[in-house]
Design a protein around this motif. Structure first.
Motif, PDB file in Angstrom:
ATOM      1  N   CYS A   1       0.856  -1.349  -0.022  1.00  0.00           N
ATOM      2  CA  CYS A   1       0.142  -0.148   0.076  1.00  0.00           C
ATOM      3  C   CYS A   1       0.754   1.326  -0.256  1.00  0.00           C
ATOM      4  O   CYS A   1       0.126   2.297  -0.111  1.00  0.00           O
TER       5      CYS A   1
ATOM      6  N   THR B   1     -10.704  -0.287   1.159  1.00  0.00           N
ATOM      7  CA  THR B   1      -9.819   0.762   0.985  1.00  0.00           C
ATOM      8  C   THR B   1      -9.418   1.157   2.235  1.00  0.00           C
ATOM      9  O   THR B   1     -10.125   1.012   3.287  1.00  0.00           O
TER      10      THR B   1
ATOM     11  N   MET C   1      -6.934   7.658   0.615  1.00  0.00           N
ATOM     12  CA  MET C   1      -7.626   6.583   0.452  1.00  0.00           C
ATOM     13  C   MET C   1      -6.562   5.810  -0.589  1.00  0.00           C
ATOM     14  O   MET C   1      -6.254   6.279  -1.406  1.00  0.00           O
TER      15      MET C   1
ATOM     16  N   PRO D   1      -6.009   1.704  -1.869  1.00  0.00           N
ATOM     17  CA  PRO D   1      -6.618   0.608  -2.280  1.00  0.00           C
ATOM     18  C   PRO D   1      -5.923  -0.741  -1.463  1.00  0.00           C
ATOM     19  O   PRO D   1      -4.417  -0.506  -1.157  1.00  0.00           O
TER      20      PRO D   1
END
Length: 308
Positions: free
Chosen positions: A156, A178, A190, A192
């Motif tokens: 991430c 998310t 944000m 994913p």
């Protein structure tokens, strides 16, 4: 308390409440100004006042930087200290109590721009796998926890502080989830979540022996308290020997790897900027230099006309 000390305290409150700087940055800025104050004590023969600061010339500031260099401080720290002093001076100028001209006119030392050092894809993936450390004399849930944290950093692009700030309620439940991440300057973004990251977190949650209330931290230490970043740093240090990684391999290098590998696979620079939470595109553009450097290295190694 002198008017200088009063303005200093007001500045630190401003940085914390309005600029929302991190505690570590606040600590560094406060320390920078305290060291400058100590220098001025000797420079003026007493506690500095705002009148003393208003009379400062670039030569005085260079004398401070020169003393810090003699103390063994490097160029990057000197640049940060000068940035701290400029921030303080601008705050005083906006308050009508100080002028910032001498601070703005003082040039800092030159710093060569170093490129981030990401891991290659194979090494980055290996670092995030719990079974790599199976031979270690550690509890299984701890190995799963470390792997989940590292999976978040590489999968991430999180900073280690961002990963460890996640609450149990924020843990992703599926690959369609998310993460809402609060980064530097309290900026929210944000991100994913990949299926492999969800799987790593689920494995940790299934093995963790401690109760994890929704509002509490997602990742816990061996005794049930919040997990320290140092524990993850030590885990990566241990993996260097096991995987033959360079000394540059750190938890943060996984974030660099995230950005570099996305860019190398054709990722959009603006999208990578948003995923990393960079305020400026110029910060993200440094990864294009890494990709270009690798391309030229491959060219020099493989092209017949590049051989000498």
């Amino acid at each position: 308390m002198t008017d200088f000390e009063t303005l200093r305290q007001n500045w630190l409150v401003h940085l914390a409440s309005e600029r929302r700087l991190s505690p570590k940055t606040l600590e560094a800025y406060g320390r920078d100004l305290a060291q400058f104050s100590t220098f001025l004590d000797g420079h003026f023969g007493g506690k500095p006042t705002l009148s003393d600061l208003a009379a400062l010339k670039p030569l005085d500031l260079r004398a401070f930087l020169g003393q810090r260099r003699r103390d063994g401080v490097g160029n990057r720290t000197l640049m940060r200290q000068l940035a701290s002093l400029r921030s303080f001076a601008r705050f005083g100028e906006r308050s009508g109590k100080l002028t910032a001209s001498a601070f703005a006119a003082t040039r800092g030392p030159r710093i060569g721009k170093s490129l981030p050092r990401p891991l290659d894809a194979k090494a980055a993936k290996a670092v995030t796998q719990a079974d790599i450390r199976a031979a270690e004399d550690r509890e299984t849930w701890i190995l799963a926890r470390d792997a989940a944290v590292l999976a978040l950093l590489y999968g991430c692009g999180l900073r280690i502080s961002e990963a460890l700030a996640l609450s149990r309620a924020q843990a992703p439940r599926s690959a369609s989830d998310t993460l809402t991440v609060i980064g530097k300057g309290q900026k929210t973004r944000m991100v994913p979540v990949l299926p492999v990251v969800v799987t790593a977190i689920e494995e940790y949650l299934s093995l963790c022996p401690w109760r994890l209330p929704p509002e509490g931290p997602l990742f816990l230490g061996a005794k049930g308290g919040p997990l320290s970043p140092r524990i993850i740093q030590l885990a990566v240090e241990g993996l260097r020997g096991a995987l033959g990684l360079p000394s540059s391999a750190t938890p943060h290098s996984l974030r660099h790897s995230f950005a570099t590998h996305l860019l190398g696979r054709g990722g959009d620079l603006r999208a990578i900027q948003e995923l990393l939470g960079h305020a400026s595109l110029s910060t993200t553009q440094i990864y294009t230099r890494i990709d270009s450097a690798r391309l030229m290295a491959a060219y020099d190694a493989a092209h017949p006309r590049a051989q000498r």
